[in-house]
Design an enzyme around this catalytic site. Sequence first.
Site, PDB file in Angstrom:
ATOM      1  N   ASN A  13       7.650  14.895   9.087  1.00 51.70           N
ATOM      2  CA  ASN A  13       6.210  14.759   8.825  1.00 51.70           C
ATOM      3  C   ASN A  13       5.585  16.093   9.202  1.00 51.70           C
ATOM      4  O   ASN A  13       5.432  16.396  10.379  1.00 51.70           O
ATOM      5  CB  ASN A  13       5.635  13.615   9.672  1.00 51.70           C
ATOM      6  CG  ASN A  13       4.114  13.534   9.560  1.00 51.70           C
ATOM      7  OD1 ASN A  13       3.512  14.206   8.733  1.00 51.70           O
ATOM      8  ND2 ASN A  13       3.495  12.720  10.405  1.00 51.70           N
ATOM      9  N   TRP A  14       5.262  16.861   8.176  1.00 47.58           N
ATOM     10  CA  TRP A  14       4.755  18.215   8.438  1.00 47.58           C
ATOM     11  C   TRP A  14       3.310  18.201   8.904  1.00 47.58           C
ATOM     12  O   TRP A  14       2.780  19.241   9.301  1.00 47.58           O
ATOM     13  CB  TRP A  14       4.888  19.071   7.180  1.00 47.58           C
ATOM     14  CG  TRP A  14       6.287  19.564   6.923  1.00 47.58           C
ATOM     15  CD1 TRP A  14       7.423  19.231   7.632  1.00 47.58           C
ATOM     16  CD2 TRP A  14       6.704  20.492   5.920  1.00 47.58           C
ATOM     17  NE1 TRP A  14       8.509  19.900   7.123  1.00 47.58           N
ATOM     18  CE2 TRP A  14       8.098  20.676   6.067  1.00 47.58           C
ATOM     19  CE3 TRP A  14       6.031  21.182   4.914  1.00 47.58           C
ATOM     20  CZ2 TRP A  14       8.829  21.530   5.235  1.00 47.58           C
ATOM     21  CZ3 TRP A  14       6.757  22.030   4.084  1.00 47.58           C
ATOM     22  CH2 TRP A  14       8.139  22.208   4.248  1.00 47.58           C
ATOM     23  N   LYS A  15       2.630  17.065   8.804  1.00 47.83           N
ATOM     24  CA  LYS A  15       1.217  16.979   9.191  1.00 47.83           C
ATOM     25  C   LYS A  15       0.424  18.071   8.446  1.00 47.83           C
ATOM     26  O   LYS A  15       0.756  18.368   7.312  1.00 47.83           O
ATOM     27  CB  LYS A  15       1.085  17.040  10.715  1.00 47.83           C
ATOM     28  CG  LYS A  15       2.026  16.007  11.382  1.00 47.83           C
ATOM     29  CD  LYS A  15       1.780  15.788  12.831  1.00 47.83           C
ATOM     30  CE  LYS A  15       2.790  14.745  13.356  1.00 47.83           C
ATOM     31  NZ  LYS A  15       2.591  14.405  14.744  1.00 47.83           N
ATOM     32  N   HIS A  98       0.046   6.210  10.084  1.00 47.21           N
ATOM     33  CA  HIS A  98       0.368   7.117  11.192  1.00 47.21           C
ATOM     34  C   HIS A  98      -0.720   7.029  12.263  1.00 47.21           C
ATOM     35  O   HIS A  98      -1.905   6.886  11.943  1.00 47.21           O
ATOM     36  CB  HIS A  98       0.497   8.559  10.683  1.00 47.21           C
ATOM     37  CG  HIS A  98       1.113   9.446  11.712  1.00 47.21           C
ATOM     38  ND1 HIS A  98       0.378   9.983  12.740  1.00 47.21           N
ATOM     39  CD2 HIS A  98       2.385   9.835  11.899  1.00 47.21           C
ATOM     40  CE1 HIS A  98       1.193  10.687  13.526  1.00 47.21           C
ATOM     41  NE2 HIS A  98       2.415  10.619  13.031  1.00 47.21           N
ATOM     42  N   GLU A 100      -2.143   9.195  13.955  1.00 48.93           N
ATOM     43  CA  GLU A 100      -3.225  10.183  13.812  1.00 48.93           C
ATOM     44  C   GLU A 100      -4.252   9.718  12.780  1.00 48.93           C
ATOM     45  O   GLU A 100      -5.450   9.980  12.922  1.00 48.93           O
ATOM     46  CB  GLU A 100      -2.623  11.559  13.456  1.00 48.93           C
ATOM     47  CG  GLU A 100      -1.919  12.160  14.673  1.00 48.93           C
ATOM     48  CD  GLU A 100      -0.762  13.078  14.349  1.00 48.93           C
ATOM     49  OE1 GLU A 100      -0.627  13.520  13.200  1.00 48.93           O
ATOM     50  OE2 GLU A 100       0.036  13.341  15.282  1.00 48.93           O
ATOM     51  N   GLU A 170       6.543   4.716  16.556  1.00 46.74           N
ATOM     52  CA  GLU A 170       6.080   5.976  17.131  1.00 46.74           C
ATOM     53  C   GLU A 170       5.114   5.676  18.277  1.00 46.74           C
ATOM     54  O   GLU A 170       3.911   5.470  18.039  1.00 46.74           O
ATOM     55  CB  GLU A 170       5.355   6.812  16.076  1.00 46.74           C
ATOM     56  CG  GLU A 170       6.221   7.228  14.913  1.00 46.74           C
ATOM     57  CD  GLU A 170       5.778   8.567  14.332  1.00 46.74           C
ATOM     58  OE1 GLU A 170       6.607   9.468  14.287  1.00 46.74           O
ATOM     59  OE2 GLU A 170       4.602   8.706  13.960  1.00 46.74           O
ATOM     60  N   GLY A 176       3.887  14.585  19.860  1.00 48.79           N
ATOM     61  CA  GLY A 176       3.402  15.947  20.084  1.00 48.79           C
ATOM     62  C   GLY A 176       3.181  16.286  21.542  1.00 48.79           C
ATOM     63  O   GLY A 176       2.554  17.294  21.858  1.00 48.79           O
ATOM     64  N   SER A 216       8.276  13.315  19.559  1.00 46.04           N
ATOM     65  CA  SER A 216       8.980  14.382  20.272  1.00 46.04           C
ATOM     66  C   SER A 216      10.495  14.280  20.135  1.00 46.04           C
ATOM     67  O   SER A 216      11.225  14.619  21.068  1.00 46.04           O
ATOM     68  CB  SER A 216       8.553  14.426  21.754  1.00 46.04           C
ATOM     69  OG  SER A 216       7.160  14.679  21.849  1.00 46.04           O
ATOM     70  N   GLY A 237       8.026  15.264  13.745  1.00 47.46           N
ATOM     71  CA  GLY A 237       6.867  16.125  13.546  1.00 47.46           C
ATOM     72  C   GLY A 237       7.245  17.584  13.757  1.00 47.46           C
ATOM     73  O   GLY A 237       7.837  18.232  12.892  1.00 47.46           O
ATOM     74  N   GLY A 238       6.938  18.102  14.928  1.00 46.66           N
ATOM     75  CA  GLY A 238       7.107  19.529  15.236  1.00 46.66           C
ATOM     76  C   GLY A 238       8.471  20.092  14.849  1.00 46.66           C
ATOM     77  O   GLY A 238       8.560  21.179  14.249  1.00 46.66           O
TER      78      GLY A 238
HETATM   79  P1  13P Z   1       6.278  15.059  17.045  1.00 43.21           P
HETATM   80  O1  13P Z   1       7.749  15.013  16.624  1.00 43.21           O
HETATM   81  O2  13P Z   1       5.679  16.414  16.858  1.00 43.21           O
HETATM   82  O3  13P Z   1       6.078  14.461  18.393  1.00 43.21           O
HETATM   83  O4  13P Z   1       5.505  14.118  15.992  1.00 43.21           O
HETATM   84  C1  13P Z   1       6.009  12.866  15.744  1.00 43.21           C
HETATM   85  C2  13P Z   1       5.245  12.282  14.632  1.00 43.21           C
HETATM   86  O5  13P Z   1       4.064  11.986  14.756  1.00 43.21           O
HETATM   87  C3  13P Z   1       5.935  12.095  13.352  1.00 43.21           C
HETATM   88  O6  13P Z   1       5.169  11.335  12.472  1.00 43.21           O
END
Ligand code: 13P
Length: 256
Positions: A13-15, A98, A100, A170, A176, A216, A237-238
């Site tokens: 998930n590149w956000k 998600h 967010e 999640e 994050g 994470s 994510g990251g």
């Molecule tokens: P991180 O891997 O950066 O913690 O993000 C997880 C995430 O929200 C994937 O959708």
Amino acid sequence: MNKALRKPVIAGNWKMNLTPDETAALIEQMKPLVADAACDVVLCVPFVDIAAAQAAAAGSNIQIGAQNCHWANSGAFTGEISAPMLKAIGVGYVIVGHSERRTYFNDSSETVAARTRAALDAGLTVILCVGETRSEREQGITQEIVRTQTKIALQGVSAEELKRVIVAYEPVWAIGTGLTATAEQANEVNAWIRALLAELYSIDAANGVVIQYGGSMNAANAGELLAQPDIDGGLIGGASLKAQDFSAIIKATYFF
Ligand code: 13P
């Protein structure tokens, strides 16, 4: 149980990151590193990067997804993108719910259910995100929260449609933050989700659903998380913005 029934799915998930040129460059870097993946590999990129991602990933085992869709097929919803639009440009996957989106854009269990409905109707595979906040975990209501979010999102989803649903657990406190749920904590919640699916559908249906962990996840902790009996992949994510880290997570699925 019956982990062998499910092919793992590692999704990035590149956000809100990367331009189309940066997208193409990163996918070119990733392609050789993930070519022999034992899992399905998906990258959920920003809408404006989808075309560049598809062009760069063409002929490879990387599939391209989106990060959200609206619940209506079309209409007066300025700034939104519908599920049929995504389908029309060849997108196969869409993240829905998600945390967010729930936190910053007021997505509720009900709108998540409506988006899920629209995505399934359009023929997409849904990556449905659920998870508790830190305060909900501290109050000891993780199970209720995750069950309720999952149950509402899946209202009206048939057993046949469930085959196009991936659930991503999640925990909000792990996203994050560098704080990862322990393998046991993550597996416990994934097992609760699978038990709920068995209640709502059947044991066979539940055993067929890929349930990911996200929060994470990185090259160092992926092996232990992915070895758990109810963790069938990751939503990353990251670490999905770095070719080496993402491919190391994908390689951790070899050792199931
Ligand atoms: P991180 O891997 O950066 O913690 O993000 C997880 C995430 O929200 C994937 O959708």
